[in-house]
Design a protein around this motif. Structure first.
Motif, PDB file in Angstrom:
ATOM      1  N   ASP A 147      35.842  31.482  32.378  1.00  0.00           N
ATOM      2  CA  ASP A 147      35.226  30.307  33.007  1.00  0.00           C
ATOM      3  C   ASP A 147      34.656  30.635  34.386  1.00  0.00           C
ATOM      4  O   ASP A 147      33.595  30.141  34.755  1.00  0.00           O
ATOM      5  CB  ASP A 147      36.246  29.158  33.125  1.00  0.00           C
ATOM      6  CG  ASP A 147      36.646  28.618  31.747  1.00  0.00           C
ATOM      7  OD1 ASP A 147      35.921  28.930  30.764  1.00  0.00           O
ATOM      8  OD2 ASP A 147      37.660  27.903  31.646  1.00  0.00           O
ATOM      9  N   ASP A 148      35.384  31.475  35.148  1.00  0.00           N
ATOM     10  CA  ASP A 148      34.900  31.901  36.472  1.00  0.00           C
ATOM     11  C   ASP A 148      33.655  32.779  36.372  1.00  0.00           C
ATOM     12  O   ASP A 148      32.956  32.971  37.349  1.00  0.00           O
ATOM     13  CB  ASP A 148      35.946  32.821  37.170  1.00  0.00           C
ATOM     14  CG  ASP A 148      37.182  32.071  37.562  1.00  0.00           C
ATOM     15  OD1 ASP A 148      37.167  30.841  37.487  1.00  0.00           O
ATOM     16  OD2 ASP A 148      38.176  32.740  37.950  1.00  0.00           O
ATOM     17  N   SER A 208      33.985  35.926  36.071  1.00  0.00           N
ATOM     18  CA  SER A 208      34.327  37.049  36.955  1.00  0.00           C
ATOM     19  C   SER A 208      34.754  38.300  36.183  1.00  0.00           C
ATOM     20  O   SER A 208      35.414  39.187  36.736  1.00  0.00           O
ATOM     21  CB  SER A 208      35.422  36.628  37.927  1.00  0.00           C
ATOM     22  OG  SER A 208      36.586  36.247  37.214  1.00  0.00           O
ATOM     23  N   THR A 209      34.385  38.384  34.922  1.00  0.00           N
ATOM     24  CA  THR A 209      34.693  39.604  34.170  1.00  0.00           C
ATOM     25  C   THR A 209      33.678  40.698  34.544  1.00  0.00           C
ATOM     26  O   THR A 209      32.576  40.380  34.995  1.00  0.00           O
ATOM     27  CB  THR A 209      34.633  39.352  32.648  1.00  0.00           C
ATOM     28  OG1 THR A 209      33.369  38.746  32.339  1.00  0.00           O
ATOM     29  CG2 THR A 209      35.757  38.437  32.191  1.00  0.00           C
ATOM     30  N   ARG A 250      45.060  32.687  31.690  1.00  0.00           N
ATOM     31  CA  ARG A 250      44.380  33.645  32.581  1.00  0.00           C
ATOM     32  C   ARG A 250      43.093  34.163  31.944  1.00  0.00           C
ATOM     33  O   ARG A 250      42.093  34.373  32.626  1.00  0.00           O
ATOM     34  CB  ARG A 250      45.310  34.819  32.913  1.00  0.00           C
ATOM     35  CG  ARG A 250      46.379  34.470  33.947  1.00  0.00           C
ATOM     36  CD  ARG A 250      47.220  35.692  34.275  1.00  0.00           C
ATOM     37  NE  ARG A 250      46.435  36.767  34.871  1.00  0.00           N
ATOM     38  CZ  ARG A 250      46.810  38.034  34.904  1.00  0.00           C
ATOM     39  NH1 ARG A 250      47.965  38.404  34.386  1.00  0.00           N
ATOM     40  NH2 ARG A 250      46.045  38.955  35.455  1.00  0.00           N
ATOM     41  N   GLN A 261      40.534  31.351  32.210  1.00  0.00           N
ATOM     42  CA  GLN A 261      40.132  31.213  33.608  1.00  0.00           C
ATOM     43  C   GLN A 261      39.092  32.268  33.975  1.00  0.00           C
ATOM     44  O   GLN A 261      38.067  31.963  34.573  1.00  0.00           O
ATOM     45  CB  GLN A 261      41.384  31.369  34.491  1.00  0.00           C
ATOM     46  CG  GLN A 261      41.191  30.999  35.940  1.00  0.00           C
ATOM     47  CD  GLN A 261      40.946  29.499  36.108  1.00  0.00           C
ATOM     48  OE1 GLN A 261      41.734  28.696  35.628  1.00  0.00           O
ATOM     49  NE2 GLN A 261      39.845  29.143  36.749  1.00  0.00           N
ATOM     50  N   LYS A 262      39.359  33.464  33.571  1.00  0.00           N
ATOM     51  CA  LYS A 262      38.490  34.602  33.903  1.00  0.00           C
ATOM     52  C   LYS A 262      37.104  34.430  33.252  1.00  0.00           C
ATOM     53  O   LYS A 262      36.083  34.707  33.876  1.00  0.00           O
ATOM     54  CB  LYS A 262      39.173  35.883  33.415  1.00  0.00           C
ATOM     55  CG  LYS A 262      38.670  37.150  34.001  1.00  0.00           C
ATOM     56  CD  LYS A 262      39.387  37.547  35.282  1.00  0.00           C
ATOM     57  CE  LYS A 262      38.724  38.766  35.880  1.00  0.00           C
ATOM     58  NZ  LYS A 262      39.052  38.958  37.292  1.00  0.00           N
TER      59      LYS A 262
END
Ligand SMILES: [Zn+2]
Length: 272
Positions: A217-218, A220-221, A211, A214-215
């Motif tokens: 890589d997205d 989206s932090t 997770r 993923q965060k």
């Protein structure tokens, strides 16, 4: 006889002088130690090739969970932040635990999670009484001797700094007052949550590390190249879950881009 007496006196004077000197040296060494002690919040330089991980654990002191988490972080030599609650600091052992977190900066940072944990989890009441809630944070700061103006709201994912407020409580009077008096409010990007009513983490170490990746890589932090992870000390009371925390950190450490930092070094906190 007189000579012996005089010789004795000189020896005594020399001895006194030596003692004095030794004392002087100790004092100097001590004052140097005081000067060299790192101060929370000191600016850091970010490396854009790194990913900054902020482990932020809430509701301490809650032994044996707090003790286990501290031990894992120490063994792994990673930094972490404890958002602590004065109401939980009952008795000398729990007080020593809080003292040890405060004194172990720069590895650990002690931060403010309110004194009463939002009037004992009565969040609606807490957020509807901004003056009492504000005093509750100030009481916690004083009683736990918290040296930084960094807050996590109980039961709420909100961020605030320099008049910029995001999250559910963006319009709340308490949040606005904390922000206008220079407090930074820290939310979280992901939570390592509780497994139903059991005092244990919901995800495995591997799932949690996935997770995190993923965060990042997205993208989206909340802040670029930085992730705030929330969990609670009490989930790691049992040995098998303390081991899981240990594994989680081991997996993250395998990626050379990952750096663990305390929340006073989070970009939002560092920004003037
Ligand atoms: Zn909490």
């Amino acid at each position: 006889m007189r000579n012996i007496y005089l010789a004795g006196c000189s020896a005594l004077l020399l001895l006194l002088a030596a003692c004095n000197n030794a004392e002087q040296k100790t004092v100097n060494a001590d004052s140097l130690k005081v000067i060299a002690k790192p101060i929370p919040g000191t600016p850091i330089k970010y490396d854009s090739s790194k990913r900054y991980i902020f482990l932020t654990w809430d509701d301490s002191p809650q032994p044996p969970g707090t003790v286990n988490c501290k031990q894992v972080f120490k063994e792994q030599n990673v930094k972490a932040t404890f958002f602590s609650v004065g109401f939980n600091q009952v008795g000398p052992f729990k007080k020593r635990l809080i003292d040890s977190i405060r004194n172990e900066y720069p590895q650990f940072l002690l931060a403010n999670h309110s004194f009463s944990h939002g009037f004992n989890d009565k969040y609606a009441k807490f957020y509807s009484m901004p003056d009492s809630a504000y005093s509750d944070f100030m009481r916690n700061e004083k009683e736990l001797q918290i040296g930084v103006k960094i807050i996590r709201l109980p039961g709420n994912n909100t961020w605030a700094s320099n008049g910029v407020i995001h999250g559910q409580k963006a319009e709340n009077k308490l949040v606005k007052r904390l922000d206008s008096t220079g407090y930074k409010i820290i939310g979280w990007d992901i939570e390592w949550g509780q497994n139903g009513k059991q005092k244990q983490p919901k995800e495995s170490a591997t799932e949690m590390a996935k997770r995190v990746n993923q965060k990042f890589d997205d993208g989206s932090t909340f802040e670029q190249n930085a992730i705030v992870i929330l969990s609670h000390d009490r989930l790691f009371e049992k040995k098998q879950f303390a081991d899981s925390l240990n594994r989680f950190i081991s997996i993250l450490k395998q990626d050379p881009r990952n750096v663990f930092e305390t929340i006073d070094h989070y970009p939002l906190v560092q920004r003037k």
